[in-house]
Motif scaffolding. Structure first.
Motif, mmCIF file in Angstrom:
data_model
loop_
_atom_site.group_PDB
_atom_site.id
_atom_site.type_symbol
_atom_site.label_atom_id
_atom_site.label_comp_id
_atom_site.label_asym_id
_atom_site.label_seq_id
_atom_site.Cartn_x
_atom_site.Cartn_y
_atom_site.Cartn_z
ATOM 1 N N PHE A 92 10.028 38.099 79.924
ATOM 2 C CA PHE A 92 10.195 37.010 78.971
ATOM 3 C C PHE A 92 11.111 37.354 77.800
ATOM 4 O O PHE A 92 11.802 36.484 77.273
ATOM 5 N N HIS A 138 0.934 27.905 72.527
ATOM 6 C CA HIS A 138 1.522 29.118 73.083
ATOM 7 C C HIS A 138 3.055 29.100 73.061
ATOM 8 O O HIS A 138 3.690 30.166 73.009
ATOM 9 N N ASP A 142 5.328 32.117 71.819
ATOM 10 C CA ASP A 142 6.465 32.672 72.558
ATOM 11 C C ASP A 142 7.709 32.760 71.670
ATOM 12 O O ASP A 142 8.458 33.733 71.725
ATOM 13 N N ARG A 146 9.850 36.151 70.687
ATOM 14 C CA ARG A 146 11.302 36.278 70.855
ATOM 15 C C ARG A 146 11.979 36.646 69.543
ATOM 16 O O ARG A 146 12.907 37.473 69.512
#
Length: 243
Positions: A92, A138, A142, A146
């Motif tokens: 990810f 979520h 995320d 990042r």
């Protein structure tokens, strides 16, 4: 026809043609092969008129096969490098996955063992990450991961390594960096993370970071370095909660 390394093509021909024969076939060779044969012969250091038409055709065919083989090999190497990069990358984030990061720790330990050149391991855990997930979802979490990964990558050297160890935990290998300097660098990174707002759907999200540092030096195993840095991180987090 077998040509050994270092042997000229002329030496591989059993009997050179006579001057008259060469003159008769010179025009035919030029029309069949063209400038590419002349260039090939020149590259190989053999005059064109020393090569029979059959030898010219064989050489051109061989060089074409070698060129194609080289292209296929380059393409295969490029694909292997691409697959290796994908295998090492977090699914990810633009950082190493845990397996690849542990390999970097092992490399730093090998460097310390061979050259007595210690590095440092930083174990980092985010503060406030669960609240972002619970409050904004979520997808917002995320986005926060990042943003943190981008900060870490942007503020370390190319010789250092950044990896995601799981969830909201990150690791850094600061190459050829004493533990004291690593502590200072980890503090700077944590301050940058805390002071950098994360914009998500019109909201400003913020996270903090706790860290622990352990030297990567002779006599230290990968497991010990990871466990001790992790323990130092949790001790700092607990102290911050009590303050």
């Amino acid at each position: 026809m077998r040509i050994r390394s270092g042997q000229s093509v002329t030496g591989a021909v059993s009997a050179p043609a006579s001057r008259t024969e060469r003159e008769k076939t010179s025009g035919a060779r030029s029309s069949r092969a063209g400038a590419s044969v002349s260039d090939t012969a020149s590259i190989m250091g053999v005059p064109q008129n020393e090569l029979t038409p059959n030898v010219q055709r064989a050489l051109l065919s061989l060089m074409g096969e070698v060129d194609q083989l080289r292209k296929d090999t380059d393409a295969l190497r490029s694909k292997v490098r691409e697959l290796e990069t994908l295998a090492d990358r977090d699914v990810f984030l633009p950082v190493l996955n845990r397996r690849a990061f542990l390999r970097e720790v092992s490399r730093a330990l090998a460097l310390a063992e061979r050259h007595d050149a210690p590095s440092a391991l930083v174990y980092m855990d985010l503060n406030g990450f669960k609240q972002i997930n619970d409050t904004h979802g979520h997808a917002a979490g995320d986005a926060a991961l990042r943003a943190v990964a981008d900060i870490l990558v942007a503020h370390v050297r190319e010789t250092d390594a950044v990896g995601r160890l799981g969830g909201d935990e990150f690791g850094l290998v600061l190459t050829l960096t004493p533990a004291g300097q690593a502590e200072h660098k980890a503090g700077e990174l944590a301050e940058t993370i805390a002071n950098t707002p994360i914009l998500y759907e019109g909201s400003e999200l913020r996270v903090g970071a706790a860290w622990g540092v352990h030297p990567i030096e002779r006599g230290v195993s990968v497991e010990t370095a990871m466990n001790q840095a992790d323990a130092a991180m949790y001790a700092r987090k607990a102290a911050s909660a009590r303050a």
